[in-house]
Each structure stands twice: as C-alpha cells, then as structure tokens.
Design a protein around this motif. Structure first.
Motif, mmCIF file in Angstrom:
data_model
loop_
_atom_site.group_PDB
_atom_site.id
_atom_site.type_symbol
_atom_site.label_atom_id
_atom_site.label_comp_id
_atom_site.label_asym_id
_atom_site.label_seq_id
_atom_site.Cartn_x
_atom_site.Cartn_y
_atom_site.Cartn_z
ATOM 1 N N TYR A 44 0.531 -1.254 -0.062
ATOM 2 C CA TYR A 44 0.395 0.422 0.109
ATOM 3 C C TYR A 44 0.763 1.031 -0.007
ATOM 4 O O TYR A 44 0.524 2.014 -1.081
ATOM 5 N N ASP A 88 -5.806 8.990 4.101
ATOM 6 C CA ASP A 88 -6.426 7.856 4.897
ATOM 7 C C ASP A 88 -6.542 8.925 6.323
ATOM 8 O O ASP A 88 -5.978 7.871 7.151
ATOM 9 N N SER A 104 -9.889 7.805 -0.741
ATOM 10 C CA SER A 104 -11.431 7.784 -1.462
ATOM 11 C C SER A 104 -12.786 7.253 -1.227
ATOM 12 O O SER A 104 -12.960 7.388 0.233
ATOM 13 N N ASN A 137 -14.942 4.814 0.071
ATOM 14 C CA ASN A 137 -14.704 4.111 1.360
ATOM 15 C C ASN A 137 -15.735 3.430 0.753
ATOM 16 O O ASN A 137 -16.231 2.017 0.838
ATOM 17 N N GLY A 159 -17.206 1.340 -2.216
ATOM 18 C CA GLY A 159 -16.110 0.665 -2.060
ATOM 19 C C GLY A 159 -16.008 -0.940 -1.403
ATOM 20 O O GLY A 159 -16.540 -1.933 -2.237
ATOM 21 N N CYS A 170 -11.366 4.939 7.304
ATOM 22 C CA CYS A 170 -11.047 4.015 6.189
ATOM 23 C C CYS A 170 -12.163 2.829 6.158
ATOM 24 O O CYS A 170 -12.867 2.525 6.223
ATOM 25 N N ARG A 175 -15.456 1.481 4.929
ATOM 26 C CA ARG A 175 -15.653 -0.536 4.528
ATOM 27 C C ARG A 175 -16.736 -1.128 4.603
ATOM 28 O O ARG A 175 -17.671 -1.487 3.973
ATOM 29 N N SER A 191 -8.364 -5.406 3.098
ATOM 30 C CA SER A 191 -7.234 -4.406 2.439
ATOM 31 C C SER A 191 -6.413 -5.693 1.427
ATOM 32 O O SER A 191 -6.999 -6.901 2.106
ATOM 33 N N ASP A 250 -7.918 -2.594 -2.443
ATOM 34 C CA ASP A 250 -6.751 -1.366 -2.325
ATOM 35 C C ASP A 250 -6.132 -1.824 -3.791
ATOM 36 O O ASP A 250 -5.661 -0.530 -4.638
ATOM 37 N N GLN A 252 -8.277 1.352 -5.348
ATOM 38 C CA GLN A 252 -8.175 2.292 -4.373
ATOM 39 C C GLN A 252 -7.067 2.902 -5.508
ATOM 40 O O GLN A 252 -6.034 2.468 -5.342
ATOM 41 N N GLU A 271 -12.315 12.901 -1.900
ATOM 42 C CA GLU A 271 -12.438 11.541 -2.302
ATOM 43 C C GLU A 271 -12.291 10.890 -3.653
ATOM 44 O O GLU A 271 -13.113 11.138 -4.533
ATOM 45 N N THR A 301 -13.550 4.653 -6.481
ATOM 46 C CA THR A 301 -12.785 3.207 -6.297
ATOM 47 C C THR A 301 -13.084 2.333 -7.577
ATOM 48 O O THR A 301 -14.479 2.734 -7.930
#
Length: 338
Positions: free
Chosen positions: A78, A149, A163, A165, A168, A195, A199, A250, A278, A295, A323, A326
């Motif tokens: 990452y 992040d 992003s 999140n 996503g 983040c 998610r 992740s 990611d 991401q 942001e 994604t």
C-alpha cells in the motif's frame, strides 16, 4: 487549520530575556558575537516558549523546496503505491519528496521544529493518528499538513485525501451477493479507523439492503496486515457456521485469509470466495489473482503533493477533504456459491 495557541515570536522571547530582537536572531543563527550568559538565557527561553521559526508563507514549486511524506509504520505494498504517486508528482513539479517513518510516540514537542529546521515546506502524513497537541505544533509552525487515509478524523479542520471507501465496501459485498453468497464475513483494520468504518458500513449496507443478516462473529477487526488476515480468517473458518465468502479490508488482509483457508484445505474460489481492497501488486501476484476494490493510491499520492504545494504557496483549496473513486476489479478469487 483552526485557531491554535498563539505562536511565540522573536519579540516575545526578546522581551522575556530583556534583550533586542536582533540578539535573539543572532542566537538562532548561531552567531558568535553574543555573550555566553546571554546566549544561554535566550536558548532557555526559546525552549520555554516552544518557539518555532515559521515556514515561508509562499514557496515556488521549484528552487529546492521539499515535502516530507511521513508514515507511522513500516512500508507495505500500500505504501509503495502512495510513494510512487508522490514521487512522480514531485518530479513533475520539480519538488523534492522526502520519505520518513515516525511513529506516534516519536512525534514529540520538537517534531514540528525538526521539520522546519530540515527545510520542509509541507508535511503529508499517511494513515496516521495525530493528536491535538501535534496538530497545534504544526499550526504554530505554519507548516501545511495533508493527511492520506487518516486513522482518526481530527476535530480540527485538516486537509485530507482518501477514496470512496463506503462505495468500495458496498461494491465488494454486492459482488459477492450477486454470486449467490449469503454467509459473507468482513475482516477489517483498526475498529476506530475512518477508512475501515466506511468499508465496514458499506458491507453492512449491502447486506441489509439484500435482507441478509450478519451472524455474530462475522465482523472482525485488527490491522490491515497479512498476519491479522491469517488470524481472523482462521477464527472465521473455525466457526460452527463458516462463511462462504470473506471480504478483506485490504489486499494484505485478504491474502492472510487466503492462507488460513489453504491451511484448512479449502479451495479458492470453489469453496471460499475472497475479495480484497486496494489493488496493489499483491492482488495481481496472488494465486488465484485477487478480486479487489481498486483504490487509486498513486493518484492519491499525487493529489496530496499538489495540494500540499498549494497550501504552502498560501492558496486556498476548494475542499478540505477529497475522495477519489474506487472500482471493483474482478479476478479469480471469487466464484458462484455452491
């Protein structure tokens, strides 16, 4: 940044020492034409007042300016993507990008002073958790800050890059639902990380919209690391009612889950579907290649550098939080539920 404690000035220190501003300036610049006793007094008062020399209010994108990109943990796949984007943007703009690792406890009172002394014109902190005193120190030093992040959302208004999140997490879970999975678990990062929460909420929103309950123990948190994926994946696969699909917060987490499944003789994706988040190189190198949420990490690094430069130049930014979109990337780690 919002208002913070008033920054000590040369005049403040000079008044306390009973000397001229010029004398204080000489001490700061290491001049020899100051009596030892006076020098000692001024240095003591500079420290007492937590004096920080302000960064120039305007900088050009050239001429040796440097931006520090600071991580609070060892580099990962990452991190590498963020670094690539930041370095490419720096090269394009003629700005030096310096990388460092400084964990929370290392960000002491002298932290901001050290950054200014090193000639930094802005700081980009990645997946960091900054305290109010640390933010205040940067504000007193007039050192622009951009967060990527952030693990916590400071109460103060700080510029940040992230992003989508939630979207996503929603897309990842909807993909698994579309394949017929109903026993879907989530393995994420730190429970309080912004983040991770986004998610997880995306995951829960998709499950709720589909009318699918989330069984107890199906949501697990830790760190966005491989070993956490192994441990949490094993715990899920040891439940009486095991999931048929797992969404990892992740790519590293997802690969850890994949290893836990292999250790139990489960075939991927035939017996367990896995999704990551990611789209690092790890996702493409996995066996089978990992379905994941892309991401735009390189873009995030580049946007952070450009934003930091604008702040260092005294410009106002259009939004304090950006942001980037994604995208779900479907590969070989997901399949129709049996």
């Amino acid at each position: 940044m919002p208002d913070s404690p008033r920054r000590a000035t040369l005049a403040t220190v000079a008044a306390s020492a009973g000397v001229s501003v010029a004398t204080v300036s000489k001490v700061l610049n290491g001049r020899s034409d100051v009596a030892p006793a006076t020098r000692s007094l001024v240095q003591s008062l500079l420290q007492q007042h937590a004096y920080v020399a302000p960064a120039p209010r305007r900088v050009e994108a050239t001429g040796g300016a440097t931006i520090e990109v600071q991580f609070d943990a060892d580099f990962t796949a990452y991190s590498t993507e963020i670094i690539q984007g930041a370095v490419e943007a720096g090269a394009e703009l003629g700005v030096g990008v310096v990388l460092s690792i400084r964990r929370g406890e290392d960000r002491t009172a002298a932290w901001a002073r050290d950054l200014i002394a090193a000639g930094r014109r802005a700081l980009i902190a990645v997946t960091s958790q900054l305290t109010s005193p640390q933010l205040a120190a940067l504000s007193r030093a007039r050192l622009p800050l951009v967060l990527i992040d952030p693990l916590n959302l400071p109460r103060t208004r700080v510029t940040s890059i992230g992003s989508t999140n939630f979207a996503g997490g929603l897309a990842a879970t909807q993909h698994l639902l579309s394949l017929g999975h109903r026993r879907i678990a989530y393995v994420g990062g730190p429970a309080t990380a912004a983040c991770n929460q986004a998610r997880m909420h995306g995951y829960r929103a998709a499950m709720e919209a589909a009318g699918v309950p989330v069984p107890p123990g199906y949501v697990r948190t830790g760190h966005f690391r491989y070993q956490d994926g192994v441990v949490n994946g094993a715990a899920l696969l040891d439940l009486a009612q095991t999931p048929t699909a797992i969404f990892g917060g992740s790519d590293e987490t997802a690969l850890g889950v994949m290893e836990a499944a292999r250790a139990r003789g489960l075939r991927i994706p035939e017996e367990l579907s896995i999704v990551g988040f990611d789209d690092t190189q790890l996702a493409r190198m996995a066996s089978p290649p990992l379905t994941t949420v892309r991401q735009p990490l390189r873009e995030m690094g580049g946007v952070a550098v450009r934003t930091a430069l604008r702040l260092a130049a005294g410009e106002k930014v259009d939004s304090h939080h950006v942001e980037l979109a994604t995208e779900l990337i479907v590969r070989g780690s997901t399949a129709t539920a049996l």
